[in-house]
Design an enzyme around this catalytic site. Structure first.
Site, PDB file in Angstrom:
ATOM      1  N   GLU A  58      73.048  27.786 -50.971  1.00  0.00           N
ATOM      2  CA  GLU A  58      74.273  28.337 -49.826  1.00  0.00           C
ATOM      3  C   GLU A  58      73.247  28.795 -48.561  1.00  0.00           C
ATOM      4  O   GLU A  58      73.960  28.375 -47.370  1.00  0.00           O
ATOM      5  CB  GLU A  58      75.038  29.060 -50.224  1.00  0.00           C
ATOM      6  CG  GLU A  58      75.901  28.668 -51.499  1.00  0.00           C
ATOM      7  CD  GLU A  58      75.124  29.066 -52.857  1.00  0.00           C
ATOM      8  OE1 GLU A  58      76.098  29.182 -53.854  1.00  0.00           O
ATOM      9  OE2 GLU A  58      74.060  29.198 -52.814  1.00  0.00           O
ATOM     10  N   ARG A  84      75.097  20.314 -63.984  1.00  0.00           N
ATOM     11  CA  ARG A  84      75.814  21.636 -64.418  1.00  0.00           C
ATOM     12  C   ARG A  84      77.182  21.607 -63.748  1.00  0.00           C
ATOM     13  O   ARG A  84      77.945  22.781 -64.131  1.00  0.00           O
ATOM     14  CB  ARG A  84      74.875  22.542 -64.166  1.00  0.00           C
ATOM     15  CG  ARG A  84      73.846  22.734 -65.120  1.00  0.00           C
ATOM     16  CD  ARG A  84      72.730  23.953 -65.052  1.00  0.00           C
ATOM     17  NE  ARG A  84      72.238  23.787 -63.740  1.00  0.00           N
ATOM     18  CZ  ARG A  84      71.687  24.735 -62.945  1.00  0.00           C
ATOM     19  NH1 ARG A  84      72.288  26.077 -63.260  1.00  0.00           N
ATOM     20  NH2 ARG A  84      71.084  24.568 -61.753  1.00  0.00           N
ATOM     21  N   CYS A  93      74.623  35.675 -51.563  1.00  0.00           N
ATOM     22  CA  CYS A  93      75.287  34.410 -50.851  1.00  0.00           C
ATOM     23  C   CYS A  93      76.515  34.768 -50.314  1.00  0.00           C
ATOM     24  O   CYS A  93      77.161  34.396 -49.294  1.00  0.00           O
ATOM     25  CB  CYS A  93      75.004  33.145 -51.725  1.00  0.00           C
ATOM     26  SG  CYS A  93      73.398  32.435 -51.881  1.00  0.00           S
ATOM     27  N   TYR A 127      81.757  45.195 -47.627  1.00  0.00           N
ATOM     28  CA  TYR A 127      81.427  45.607 -46.449  1.00  0.00           C
ATOM     29  C   TYR A 127      81.017  44.431 -45.552  1.00  0.00           C
ATOM     30  O   TYR A 127      80.425  43.470 -46.025  1.00  0.00           O
ATOM     31  CB  TYR A 127      79.999  46.249 -46.862  1.00  0.00           C
ATOM     32  CG  TYR A 127      79.150  46.786 -45.680  1.00  0.00           C
ATOM     33  CD1 TYR A 127      79.100  47.884 -45.329  1.00  0.00           C
ATOM     34  CD2 TYR A 127      78.052  45.872 -45.183  1.00  0.00           C
ATOM     35  CE1 TYR A 127      78.650  48.329 -44.130  1.00  0.00           C
ATOM     36  CE2 TYR A 127      77.532  46.171 -43.935  1.00  0.00           C
ATOM     37  CZ  TYR A 127      77.518  47.400 -43.530  1.00  0.00           C
ATOM     38  OH  TYR A 127      76.861  47.913 -42.578  1.00  0.00           O
TER      39      TYR A 127
END
Length: 137
Positions: A58, A84, A93, A127
């Site tokens: 990512e 998978r 990420c 956050y």
């Protein structure tokens, strides 16, 4: 956490799965990611595993998108090698995606239960780095 779900971008899943199936090799590259840019382009990337940590797929796709001039991403998905399937983003990420693209949708789930959710659903009460930066004047 809200239960918002949106239409799933199956073309994006297929793009990530294709890269995972054809480009992942050994332990260095085990995950592929695909993101849809606001202009409709699909950007793909692989993780770069290294014993020092290495970036997840990512994070690599964020850089690859920027290198192609795609600075606004609407949706992202990660897919694991060896069939998978869809793999949810790790905590690092999730935070990076929230900071770069606070409105991005993330495809999560398994098999026929995949769904697209706002990144804020994956990081409730999070956050937000940009909200705590001093304005440069």
């Amino acid at each position: 956490m809200t239960a918002q779900t949106h239409d799933v971008d199956h073309e994006l899943i297929r793009a990530a799965a294709h890269v995972a199936r054809t480009r992942c090799r050994g332990d260095n590259h085990t995950m592929a990611a695909a993101a849809r840019a606001r202009d409709g382009r699909i950007v793909t990337a692989l993780n770069a595993y290294h014993f020092t940590g290495g970036p997840c797929a990512e994070l690599v796709v964020i850089g690859a998108a920027a290198a192609q001039g795609a600075y606004e991403l609407d949706t992202i998905v990660a897919v694991g090698d060896r069939d998978r399937g869809v793999v949810p983003p790790c905590g690092r990420c999730r935070q990076a995606l929230l900071d770069y693209f606070p409105a991005i949708e993330v495809i999560v789930g398994e098999g026929d239960r995949v769904r697209s959710v706002p990144i804020t659903d994956l990081l409730p009460e999070s956050y937000v780095w940009g909200a705590h930066q001093l304005d440069a004047e």
